[in-house]
Design a protein around this motif. Structure first.
Motif, PDB file in Angstrom:
ATOM      1  N   GLY A  12      -2.841  -2.181  -4.198  1.00 10.06           N
ATOM      2  CA  GLY A  12      -3.071  -2.915  -2.961  1.00 10.06           C
ATOM      3  C   GLY A  12      -4.514  -2.818  -2.479  1.00 10.06           C
ATOM      4  O   GLY A  12      -5.017  -1.719  -2.223  1.00 10.06           O
ATOM      5  N   GLY A  13      -5.161  -3.960  -2.354  1.00 11.90           N
ATOM      6  CA  GLY A  13      -6.550  -3.999  -1.904  1.00 11.90           C
ATOM      7  C   GLY A  13      -6.662  -4.513  -0.494  1.00 11.90           C
ATOM      8  O   GLY A  13      -7.443  -5.417  -0.210  1.00 11.90           O
ATOM      9  N   GLY A  14      -5.870  -3.950   0.423  1.00 13.68           N
ATOM     10  CA  GLY A  14      -6.066  -4.213   1.845  1.00 13.68           C
ATOM     11  C   GLY A  14      -6.956  -3.117   2.407  1.00 13.68           C
ATOM     12  O   GLY A  14      -7.540  -2.319   1.654  1.00 13.68           O
ATOM     13  N   ILE A  15      -7.039  -3.021   3.720  1.00 14.09           N
ATOM     14  CA  ILE A  15      -7.952  -2.042   4.300  1.00 14.09           C
ATOM     15  C   ILE A  15      -7.523  -0.623   3.939  1.00 14.09           C
ATOM     16  O   ILE A  15      -8.371   0.254   3.705  1.00 14.09           O
ATOM     17  N   LEU A  34      -5.742  -1.780  -7.862  1.00 13.44           N
ATOM     18  CA  LEU A  34      -5.167  -3.006  -8.420  1.00 13.44           C
ATOM     19  C   LEU A  34      -4.733  -3.916  -7.280  1.00 13.44           C
ATOM     20  O   LEU A  34      -3.970  -3.507  -6.405  1.00 13.44           O
ATOM     21  N   LYS A  36      -3.213  -7.786  -6.454  1.00 12.73           N
ATOM     22  CA  LYS A  36      -2.588  -8.940  -7.119  1.00 12.73           C
ATOM     23  C   LYS A  36      -3.313 -10.253  -6.825  1.00 12.73           C
ATOM     24  O   LYS A  36      -3.304 -11.162  -7.641  1.00 12.73           O
ATOM     25  N   ASP A  37      -3.927 -10.358  -5.660  1.00 12.60           N
ATOM     26  CA  ASP A  37      -4.674 -11.582  -5.346  1.00 12.60           C
ATOM     27  C   ASP A  37      -6.163 -11.251  -5.323  1.00 12.60           C
ATOM     28  O   ASP A  37      -6.735 -11.032  -6.338  1.00 12.60           O
ATOM     29  N   HIS A  42      -4.837 -10.702   2.363  1.00 10.43           N
ATOM     30  CA  HIS A  42      -3.671 -10.718   3.247  1.00 10.43           C
ATOM     31  C   HIS A  42      -3.978 -10.114   4.628  1.00 10.43           C
ATOM     32  O   HIS A  42      -5.059 -10.330   5.128  1.00 10.43           O
ATOM     33  N   ALA A 204       2.841  -5.770   2.822  1.00 12.91           N
ATOM     34  CA  ALA A 204       4.136  -6.440   3.005  1.00 12.91           C
ATOM     35  C   ALA A 204       4.999  -6.413   1.738  1.00 12.91           C
ATOM     36  O   ALA A 204       6.154  -6.806   1.768  1.00 12.91           O
ATOM     37  N   ALA A 335       1.829  -4.462  12.409  1.00 13.20           N
ATOM     38  CA  ALA A 335       0.915  -5.296  13.202  1.00 13.20           C
ATOM     39  C   ALA A 335      -0.148  -4.541  13.994  1.00 13.20           C
ATOM     40  O   ALA A 335      -0.809  -5.128  14.845  1.00 13.20           O
ATOM     41  N   PHE A 338      -4.812  -2.205  11.340  1.00 15.38           N
ATOM     42  CA  PHE A 338      -6.236  -2.408  11.052  1.00 15.38           C
ATOM     43  C   PHE A 338      -7.077  -1.286  11.665  1.00 15.38           C
ATOM     44  O   PHE A 338      -7.919  -0.683  11.011  1.00 15.38           O
TER      45      PHE A 338
END
Ligand SMILES: Cc1cc2nc3c(=O)[nH]c(=O)nc-3n(C[C@H](O)[C@H](O)[C@H](O)COP(=O)(O)OP(=O)(O)OC[C@H]3O[C@@H](n4cnc5c(N)ncnc54)[C@H](O)[C@@H]3O)c2cc1C
Ligand SMILES: Cc1cc2nc3c(=O)[nH]c(=O)nc-3n(C[C@H](O)[C@H](O)[C@H](O)COP(=O)(O)OP(=O)(O)OC[C@H]3O[C@@H](n4cnc5c(N)ncnc54)[C@H](O)[C@@H]3O)c2cc1C
Lengths: 374, 471
Positions: A12-15, A34, A36-37, A42, A204, A335, A338
């Motif tokens: 997962g490449g979120g924050i 890794l 996926k997008d 996201h 998610a 939610a 961040f």
């Protein structure tokens, strides 16, 4: 280093994935992320950018307080521009009942030893927000709160992590995870990875990854919605919320106003898609105009939503896997994750490298619902 | 007022009008929505109530639209004007704004025929006040009767010659035509010429416009290159190369034009599949011979499908209507096919002519893919080529990532002005096909929406904070 066989694999490449990668790489651990997008595609790239300590659940306050300190100097630490601005956050009380809610909360906070939320009266509210509607009676403020630019912030962690040697691989969706001996074998459509340690930051989609690791979790996902106006004359410096109404907005330096409010659209995570529910989104517009009549004539420029992970108690999962060794989770931020990005990455790095954290993470255990007898 | 129809048609240009006539006269309940105050679309705007004393000077292609408009006005379709569609949902709900209020309607079939817009012309200085598109000049003329004296027209394509001719017939002085059609285009398009022969009438019309311009004594600079508009606060002059020499013309008004491209905001916002058209150098929604898109109940017609021209728009509109009637069970397949046959023959002829035109007036790479670092690509957010390049080097390889990194395409036009440029620019930088690069992911609203109007759209029940928090 061999990018297919790092010390730690992050999914997962979120924050949270990026921040964990940064903190791990900084102490010399070899990490591969890794995604996926693409990084920040996201929730972490499309959220409202609210950096909020005000109104946090008591369990989250210690983490959130440290995160808030980190935000104040994050640009220096990451040598980047996250767009962070300290602006204060005010939750507005629309009536006496709201004020009573605030007094009760103050009681609770003071008992727990927290002093960062201050109740203000109607006069002070008007001084801080001259355009607020006359019916509003007061509010509560947290001074260090503000906002940052999500996409830039997440990218800032990524770049800093890369400077310390972390590797990011985009377009790689983890489809299978197996433990063979001491190592995790992780497969995407075209590549195979191995690592001793695994960190699940899949937002998610994190329940799917949890299951691959061996942990069940009652995660749901949804699509909170936002809208932004065209530029308007400057009228509000603080970030604004409301005690009991779905109202939330901030005016950026370029004059545009970002309006949230918590209403949710339709999520289709298998196709990376969300659909807006305009009737619900309109409630945010209605409230904004009601609390701030100056906004009546504002023009909405864009509306969107992002896929976010929710836990039943709106608290994240932060900690080790209960059913497998050498696997950790950080997801389900419901939610408001961040703001926590800077600190949770550090916690994960501590857990992975030392097995411990300075924070009490009991409330965030992945199995906290399993132990409940129904 | 009914809120449920067999067919909702978005756009009352030649495509939408002819579709509405065919569909409504064969038993379908039809609603047509157009954001303008009257029907006609881009070409037949105000054809029966022109602000000009003698609209004939606008040409017979214009005035002949009067008949279609009359037929449309008399057909049983409901017509909603000043009705700007800002959302079409996955389930067929159409949201539109009218006189400051948002309304909603549903339809079994939706036809999108929002026409075309002018292709962006990103050269240095094109963002300066005083620079407009030739099409906007024409809109001002058709709708309000306003003209600008002593303007310089720059570009290529039939429309620019037409607008100049229309100006000249009104006695308006035109300072110059800087024609960017390269001399080689005339030779290169020759192989396509045989296809154009059956339409020589149209060709002569084109040539006669050009002669009209020369005869009127307008200086024409041919095969122009390296354009740059100069000025501080406002356009003051334009520099270019032509005939082996550098020129500079002083002017306050520059009108640019290099053809038109399909209007994508709605077809993109409803997530239709799109493909890159190499002949027309533009994106267009994927569709079958009946105009059916990748979404079963959404069809497209007219210039929205790829540029087909006014006559082509009328034909494709009819074809879509025939098929929709069949889908609605109001016409047999046999009748549909019999009626479609002659339409398809005519359309085939038009398409061959179109190939020739597309080749002759193909806008040059240098005018589509800006090379000068200072050229503004995104006019809303004022983002230059140099700024985009920085974003690209930071990993913004697709239009959406680049948008996140640079804000290019985030302004009120939703990327309408820069979308094609960004796709092509990224394709060049990536050394890949434009089709690989893609386009912006678009969302409703398709237009700026007033907060108060939108707020009233909700059915407000005082909701409590339990709705969830977003910090
Ligand atoms: C509209 C909106 C507004 C918000 N506003 C705020 C706010 O103002 N303040 C605040 O603090 N928080 C806010 N949030 C919440 C915040 O954005 C999130 O809590 C936070 O970004 C979560 O980060 P993450 O890294 O866990 O998840 P994400 O950013 O979702 O990242 C997870 C990544 O994992 C990838 N992934 C998933 N499965 C796989 C797999 N199998 N293989 C490879 N990769 C995979 C995904 O593609 C995704 O990129 C908001 C959220 C939304 C949607
Ligand atoms: C600026 C310009 C000038 C042109 N001038 C000429 C000319 O002089 N001569 C010539 O032969 N050809 C001209 N063309 C080409 C010609 O307009 C087209 O070939 C023809 O009009 C195509 O018809 P259509 O029905 O597909 O679209 P259009 O005629 O463009 O009709 C589309 C209609 O959709 C409406 N619409 C768009 N979006 C929405 C929305 N969201 N909600 C509601 N309504 C909406 C518009 O108001 C418009 O009325 C011009 C094109 C352009 C772009």
């Amino acid at each position: 280093m061999n990018r297919l066989k790092p010390d730690v694999l992050i999914i997962g490449g979120g924050i949270h994935g990026c921040s964990a990668a940064y903190h791990l790489a900084k102490v010399g651990v070899q990490v591969t992320v890794l995604e996926k997008d693409w990084v920040s595609r996201h929730a972490s790239g499309v959220n409202a950018g609210g950096v909020r300590l005000l109104g946090r659940d008591l369990a989250e306050v210690p983490l959130s307080k440290v995160a808030m300190k980190l935000w104040q100097n994050l640009d220096d630490e990451l040598d980047a521009d996250t767009g962070f601005r300290k602006r204060s956050l005010i939750n507005i009380a629309a009536d006496e009942q709201d004020m009573n809610t605030l007094y009760a909360r103050r009681e609770k906070m003071h008992t727990a030893g927290y002093q960062h939320e201050t109740i203000i009266d109607q006069q002070e509210l008007r001084e801080r927000l001259p355009h607020v509607s006359p019916f509003c009676v007061g509010g509560v403020v947290s001074e260090d709160d503000g906002y940052a630019i999500p996409y830039q912030s997440t990218k800032a962690f990524r770049r800093a992590a890369e400077r310390h040697g972390a590797v990011f691989m985009e377009g790689e969706c983890v489809e299978q995870i197996r433990k063979v001996g001491t190592h995790w074998h992780v497969a995407t459509r075209t590549k195979a990875f191995q690592a001793e340690k695994l960190l699940n930051c899949a937002g998610a989609w994190a329940d799917k990854v949890s299951v691959m690791i061996g942990d069940n979790v009652p995660l749901t996902h949804s699509a909170p919605m936002l809208m932004i106006t065209a530029r308007m004359p400057h009228f509000a410096t603080p970030v604004v919320g409301a005690v009991s109404r779905p109202l939330s907005f901030k005016q950026f330096e370029n004059g545009t106003v970002l309006i949230g409010g918590g209403s949710k659209g339709f999520a289709d995570r298998d196709n990376n898609r969300t659909r807006l529910d305009y009737k619900k989104l309109a409630i945010g517009a209605y409230n904004a105009a009601e609390f701030f009549p100056i906004m009546k004539k504002a023009s909405i420029n864009r509306m969107w939503s992002g896929l976010e992970a929710y836990m039943p108690d709106n608290l994240p999962v932060i900690g080790r896997s209960v059913n497998a060794d050498n696997a950790w989770h950080a997801f389900g931020f419901s939610a408001h994750g961040f703001q926590m990005g800077p600190v949770v990455g550090r916690v994960m790095s501590d857990l992975i490298t030392t097995g411990q954290s300075t924070f009490d993470l009991q409330a965030f255990r992945i199995d906290r619902f399993e132990r409940k007898v129904l | 007022m009914s809120t449920s129809f067999d067919i909702a048609i978005i756009g009352a240009g030649p495509a939408g009008m002819s579709a509405a006539i065919t569909a409504s006269e064969n038993g379908a309940s039809v609603v047509v929505l157009d954001e303008k105050a009257a029907c006609g679309g881009q070409i037949y705007r105000n054809v029966n109530n022109s602000p000009l004393e003698n609209p004939e000077i606008l040409g017979s292609d214009y005035t002949k639209g009067g008949q279609l408009v009359n037929e449309f006005n008399n057909c049983p379709a409901e017509k909603y004007y000043n009705a700007s569609v800002w959302h079409v949902s996955d389930s067929g709900e159409v949201l539109f704004s009218r006189e400051g209020e948002t309304h909603s309607l549903t339809a079994r079939e939706v036809l999108i025929c929002c026409g075309a817009m002018e292709r962006p012309f990103p050269i240095p200085g094109w963002h300066l006040p005083g620079v407009m598109s030739a099409g906007s000049a024409q809109v001002m003329l058709k709708a309000e009767g306003i003209v600008k004296e002593d303007a310089v027209f720059v570009g290529t394509g039939p429309l620019i010659y037409l607008v100049i001719a229309q100006y000249l017939r009104l006695g308006v002085k035109v300072k110059a035509l800087i024609d960017t059609t390269p001399n080689t285009a005339y030779i290169e398009s020759m192989p396509k010429f045989p296809g154009a022969i059956p339409k020589t009438g149209m060709l002569f019309k084109g040539l006669s416009l050009f002669n009209e311009i020369r005869k009127a004594g307008v200086p024409v600079y041919r095969s122009a290159k390296e354009l740059a508009i100069k000025g501080n606060e406002q356009a003051e002059s334009i520099e270019f190369f032509s005939g082996g020499k550098k020129h500079s013309l002083e002017t306050d008004h520059v009108f640019l034009h290099q053809g038109v491209v399909p209007h994508l905001n709605l077809t993109r916002a409803v997530s239709l599949d799109h493909e890159w058209d190499k002949q027309q150098l533009c994106w267009r929604p994927v569709h079958d011979k009946w105009g059916k898109s990748s979404v079963d109940w959404i069809s497209v017609a007219g210039d929205n499908t790829g540029i087909v021209g006014a006559d082509g728009a009328e034909l494709t509109g009819k074809l879509v209507a025939l098929h929709q009637l069949t889908r609605l069970g109001k016409m047999t397949e046999t009748e549909r096919d019999v009626r479609a046959e002659p339409l398809n023959v005519t359309l085939h002829g038009l398409n061959r002519f179109r190939k020739f035109i597309d080749s002759l007036y193909r806008p040059l790479d240098e005018f589509r893919i800006p090379q000068d670092e200072t050229t503004v690509v995104c006019r809303c957010e004022e983002k230059t080529v140099a700024e985009l390049r920085v974003g690209f080097d930071q990993g913004g390889r697709g239009p959406n990532e680049l948008k996140g990194l640079t804000r290019c395409g985030m302004g009120p036009c939703q990327g309408r002005q820069c979308g094609h440029t960004v796709s092509e620019l990224l394709a060049e930088w990536r050394e890949e096909e434009v089709a690989e690069v893609g386009y912006y992911r678009l969302r409703s609203p398709l237009r700026l929406l007033n907060l108060q109007e939108f707020g009233q759209f909700s059915e407000i029940e005082p909701v409590n904070a339990a709705a969830g928090d977003i910090a």
